[in-house]
Design a protein around this motif. Structure first.
Motif, PDB file in Angstrom:
ATOM      1  N   VAL A  46      70.938   4.555  52.503  1.00 57.46           N
ATOM      2  CA  VAL A  46      69.125   3.366  52.999  1.00 57.46           C
ATOM      3  C   VAL A  46      69.342   2.265  52.225  1.00 57.46           C
ATOM      4  O   VAL A  46      70.059   1.802  51.231  1.00 57.46           O
ATOM      5  N   ASP A  47      69.254   1.638  53.433  1.00 60.41           N
ATOM      6  CA  ASP A  47      69.990  -0.040  53.838  1.00 60.41           C
ATOM      7  C   ASP A  47      68.495  -0.445  53.585  1.00 60.41           C
ATOM      8  O   ASP A  47      68.422  -0.989  54.421  1.00 60.41           O
ATOM      9  N   THR A  48      68.686  -0.789  51.807  1.00 65.51           N
ATOM     10  CA  THR A  48      66.966  -1.389  51.968  1.00 65.51           C
ATOM     11  C   THR A  48      66.499  -3.023  52.654  1.00 65.51           C
ATOM     12  O   THR A  48      65.823  -3.410  52.899  1.00 65.51           O
ATOM     13  N   GLY A  49      67.637  -3.640  52.713  1.00 68.07           N
ATOM     14  CA  GLY A  49      67.417  -5.015  52.792  1.00 68.07           C
ATOM     15  C   GLY A  49      67.186  -4.958  54.664  1.00 68.07           C
ATOM     16  O   GLY A  49      66.858  -6.183  54.563  1.00 68.07           O
ATOM     17  N   ALA A  50      68.358  -3.857  54.610  1.00 65.76           N
ATOM     18  CA  ALA A  50      67.461  -4.244  57.018  1.00 65.76           C
ATOM     19  C   ALA A  50      66.006  -3.984  56.622  1.00 65.76           C
ATOM     20  O   ALA A  50      65.688  -4.609  58.083  1.00 65.76           O
ATOM     21  N   MET A  51      65.187  -3.020  55.797  1.00 63.75           N
ATOM     22  CA  MET A  51      63.770  -3.042  56.080  1.00 63.75           C
ATOM     23  C   MET A  51      63.212  -4.656  56.061  1.00 63.75           C
ATOM     24  O   MET A  51      62.003  -4.408  56.645  1.00 63.75           O
ATOM     25  N   TYR A  52      63.435  -5.166  54.287  1.00 62.93           N
ATOM     26  CA  TYR A  52      62.844  -6.603  54.504  1.00 62.93           C
ATOM     27  C   TYR A  52      63.379  -7.164  55.886  1.00 62.93           C
ATOM     28  O   TYR A  52      62.667  -8.050  56.513  1.00 62.93           O
ATOM     29  N   ARG A  53      64.564  -7.788  56.370  1.00 68.61           N
ATOM     30  CA  ARG A  53      64.721  -7.496  57.440  1.00 68.61           C
ATOM     31  C   ARG A  53      63.896  -7.036  58.991  1.00 68.61           C
ATOM     32  O   ARG A  53      63.368  -8.204  59.568  1.00 68.61           O
ATOM     33  N   ALA A  54      63.748  -6.098  58.849  1.00 65.82           N
ATOM     34  CA  ALA A  54      63.087  -5.420  59.864  1.00 65.82           C
ATOM     35  C   ALA A  54      60.925  -5.965  59.915  1.00 65.82           C
ATOM     36  O   ALA A  54      60.776  -6.941  60.934  1.00 65.82           O
ATOM     37  N   VAL A  55      60.588  -6.392  58.992  1.00 59.87           N
ATOM     38  CA  VAL A  55      59.437  -6.434  58.377  1.00 59.87           C
ATOM     39  C   VAL A  55      59.454  -8.107  58.505  1.00 59.87           C
ATOM     40  O   VAL A  55      58.409  -9.136  59.436  1.00 59.87           O
ATOM     41  N   THR A  56      60.890  -8.857  58.635  1.00 54.60           N
ATOM     42  CA  THR A  56      60.727 -10.753  58.886  1.00 54.60           C
ATOM     43  C   THR A  56      60.963 -10.451  60.017  1.00 54.60           C
ATOM     44  O   THR A  56      60.365 -11.756  61.346  1.00 54.60           O
ATOM     45  N   LEU A  57      61.597  -9.514  61.622  1.00 52.76           N
ATOM     46  CA  LEU A  57      61.841  -9.783  62.676  1.00 52.76           C
ATOM     47  C   LEU A  57      60.116  -9.931  63.104  1.00 52.76           C
ATOM     48  O   LEU A  57      59.831 -10.351  64.376  1.00 52.76           O
TER      49      LEU A  57
ATOM     50  N   SER B 162      52.168 -16.351  60.727  1.00 53.47           N
ATOM     51  CA  SER B 162      52.986 -16.814  59.430  1.00 53.47           C
ATOM     52  C   SER B 162      52.786 -15.924  58.304  1.00 53.47           C
ATOM     53  O   SER B 162      52.168 -15.369  58.165  1.00 53.47           O
ATOM     54  N   PHE B 163      54.252 -16.329  57.531  1.00 53.90           N
ATOM     55  CA  PHE B 163      54.037 -16.164  56.140  1.00 53.90           C
ATOM     56  C   PHE B 163      53.177 -16.085  55.308  1.00 53.90           C
ATOM     57  O   PHE B 163      53.166 -15.664  54.154  1.00 53.90           O
ATOM     58  N   ASP B 164      51.884 -16.586  55.508  1.00 54.70           N
ATOM     59  CA  ASP B 164      51.060 -16.795  54.420  1.00 54.70           C
ATOM     60  C   ASP B 164      49.921 -16.308  54.763  1.00 54.70           C
ATOM     61  O   ASP B 164      48.484 -16.220  54.485  1.00 54.70           O
ATOM     62  N   ASP B 165      48.922 -15.558  56.227  1.00 54.90           N
ATOM     63  CA  ASP B 165      48.450 -15.306  56.979  1.00 54.90           C
ATOM     64  C   ASP B 165      48.641 -13.398  56.376  1.00 54.90           C
ATOM     65  O   ASP B 165      48.887 -12.731  57.316  1.00 54.90           O
ATOM     66  N   MET B 166      48.149 -13.341  54.969  1.00 51.18           N
ATOM     67  CA  MET B 166      48.264 -11.356  54.107  1.00 51.18           C
ATOM     68  C   MET B 166      47.382 -11.085  54.803  1.00 51.18           C
ATOM     69  O   MET B 166      47.267  -9.619  55.309  1.00 51.18           O
ATOM     70  N   ALA B 167      46.075 -11.377  55.503  1.00 47.33           N
ATOM     71  CA  ALA B 167      44.907 -10.297  56.146  1.00 47.33           C
ATOM     72  C   ALA B 167      46.417 -10.059  57.605  1.00 47.33           C
ATOM     73  O   ALA B 167      46.234  -8.507  57.937  1.00 47.33           O
ATOM     74  N   ARG B 168      46.188 -10.448  58.860  1.00 43.61           N
ATOM     75  CA  ARG B 168      47.507 -10.070  59.178  1.00 43.61           C
ATOM     76  C   ARG B 168      48.727  -8.897  59.110  1.00 43.61           C
ATOM     77  O   ARG B 168      49.237  -8.542  59.163  1.00 43.61           O
ATOM     78  N   ILE B 169      49.303  -9.928  58.207  1.00 41.99           N
ATOM     79  CA  ILE B 169      50.609  -9.094  56.859  1.00 41.99           C
ATOM     80  C   ILE B 169      49.425  -7.366  56.510  1.00 41.99           C
ATOM     81  O   ILE B 169      50.679  -6.625  56.768  1.00 41.99           O
TER      82      ILE B 169
ATOM     83  N   VAL C 142      60.055 -13.090  52.973  1.00 44.58           N
ATOM     84  CA  VAL C 142      59.085 -12.737  53.485  1.00 44.58           C
ATOM     85  C   VAL C 142      59.349 -11.262  52.258  1.00 44.58           C
ATOM     86  O   VAL C 142      58.379 -10.705  51.739  1.00 44.58           O
ATOM     87  N   SER C 143      60.287 -11.696  51.209  1.00 50.07           N
ATOM     88  CA  SER C 143      60.897 -10.386  50.576  1.00 50.07           C
ATOM     89  C   SER C 143      59.557 -10.385  49.274  1.00 50.07           C
ATOM     90  O   SER C 143      60.139 -10.179  48.168  1.00 50.07           O
ATOM     91  N   VAL C 144      59.546 -12.160  49.625  1.00 48.13           N
ATOM     92  CA  VAL C 144      58.279 -12.389  47.607  1.00 48.13           C
ATOM     93  C   VAL C 144      57.095 -11.754  48.102  1.00 48.13           C
ATOM     94  O   VAL C 144      56.982 -11.856  47.019  1.00 48.13           O
ATOM     95  N   ILE C 145      56.628 -11.227  49.335  1.00 48.63           N
ATOM     96  CA  ILE C 145      55.253 -11.418  49.288  1.00 48.63           C
ATOM     97  C   ILE C 145      55.629 -10.285  48.797  1.00 48.63           C
ATOM     98  O   ILE C 145      56.062  -8.536  49.196  1.00 48.63           O
TER      99      ILE C 145
END
Ligand code: DC
Length: 230
Positions: free
Chosen positions: A32-43, A51-58, A103-106
Motif C-alpha cells: 500500500v502506497d499511502t502517499g498515492a492516497m493523499y495525492r489522489a485526494v489532492t488531484l 479550495s483547500f480551506d473549504d472544510m464542508a466540501r472536503i 492537503v495532507s495537513v488537513i
C-alpha cells in the motif's frame, strides 16, 4: 508463517516505494502506497476546483470518493484508481507534488486516509510506505524502517522518474519542492513525519536498491524469529 505489518516511513524520494514493492513481492504481501492516497485526494480537489480551506466540501468529498489499488494484469504494477478511473500517472505530476503537503495537513483528510489504511492492513501481511505508518497507522507494526537520504540525490531520483513520464523539471525546482514538503510534513500538528522510537534508520544515500531490500528482509527474519516462526 506469521503475517507481519512492515512500515516504511521517511522523507520523499528516498526509495521507500521501490523497496516496499520489492519486499511485498518477495514475501507475497500486499503493498500500500499511502502517499498515492493523499495525492489522489489532492488531484480530486484540484480538478473539482475545491479550495483547500473549504472544510464542508472536503468533508463531503471524503464521504463520496473511492480510492482503490489494482494490480495491472501484465506489468504487475500497483495502480491507483480514483472513483474507478486509473490516475496512477496523473497523481505523480509536479502540480500534485506542489500541493499535496497542504492537503495532507488537513486533519479530516488524515483521519479518513488512516482509517482506510488500517482497514487495508487489518489482516496483516502488508508492506505500507508513507510518513506516519510506524507512528500512527500501525504503531504495532513488527518491522519499522525510517528512510533518509541526501536531498540532492533524492531530487535526481525524482527528476528521472518525472522524465520517464515525459515531464522535464529543473533540479532546483525539485530540490525546493522536496525541502518544502520535508518541512511541512515534519512540522504539521497531526501525525507529523518523525521516526518512531522503535524504527530502524536506513540512510539510502550510498546503497543500492538490492541492499535496501536485503536490509528490510533481515529485519523481517529477525521479527519472524522473535515471533517463533509460527
Ligand atoms: O510518498 P509521496 O511523496 O508520494 O507522498 C506525497 C505526500 O503525501 C507527502 O509529501 C506527504 C503526504 N503523506 C502523508 O502525509 N502521510 C503519508 N502516510 C504518506 C504521504
Amino acid at each position: 508463517m506469521k503475517q507481519l505489518v512492515i512500515a516504511i516511513d521517511g522523507y520523499s524520494s528516498c526509495g521507500k516505494s521501490t523497496t516496499a514493492k520489492a519486499v511485498a513481492s518477495l514475501l507475497h504481501y500486499a503493498y500500500v502506497d499511502t502517499g498515492a492516497m493523499y495525492r489522489a485526494v489532492t488531484l480530486h480537489l484540484l480538478e473539482q476546483g475545491i479550495s483547500f480551506d473549504d472544510m464542508a466540501r472536503i468533508e463531503q468529498v471524503l464521504r463520496e470518493i473511492s480510492i482503490t489499488f489494482r494490480r495491472h494484469r501484465h506489468t504487475g504494477r500497483n495502480e491507483l484508481f480514483l472513483n474507478g478511473v486509473n490516475c496512477e500517472d496523473d497523481i505523480r505530476q509536479m502540480r500534485i507534488s506542489n500541493s499535496v503537503s497542504e492537503v495532507s495537513v488537513i486533519p479530516m483528510v488524515r483521519h479518513a486516509m488512516v482509517a482506510q489504511q488500517q482497514q487495508m492492513g487489518r489482516k496483516r501481511g502488508v508492506v505500507m510506505d508513507g510518513r506516519d505508518i510506524g507512528t500512527t497507522v500501525f504503531p504495532d507494526a513488527e518491522v519499522k524502517i525510517f528512510m533518509t537520504a541526501d536531498v540532492e540525490l533524492r531530487a535526481r531520483r525524482r527528476q528521472d522518474e518525472l522524465a520517464a513520464t515525459g515531464e522535464q523539471v529543473p533540479l532546483e525546482d525539485i530540490i525546493e519542492n522536496l525541502r518544502k514538503r520535508d518541512y511541512l510534513d515534519s512540522t504539521r500538528a497531526e501525525s507529523p513525519l518523525r521516526r518512531a522510537a522503535d524504527a530502524v534508520l536506513l540512510d539510502t544515500t550510498h546503497i543500492t536498491i538490492a541492499e535496501q531490500v536485503d536490509f528490510v528482509l533481515d529485519r523481517v527474519s529477525s521479527a519472524l524469529f522473535m515471533a517463533g516462526w509460527d
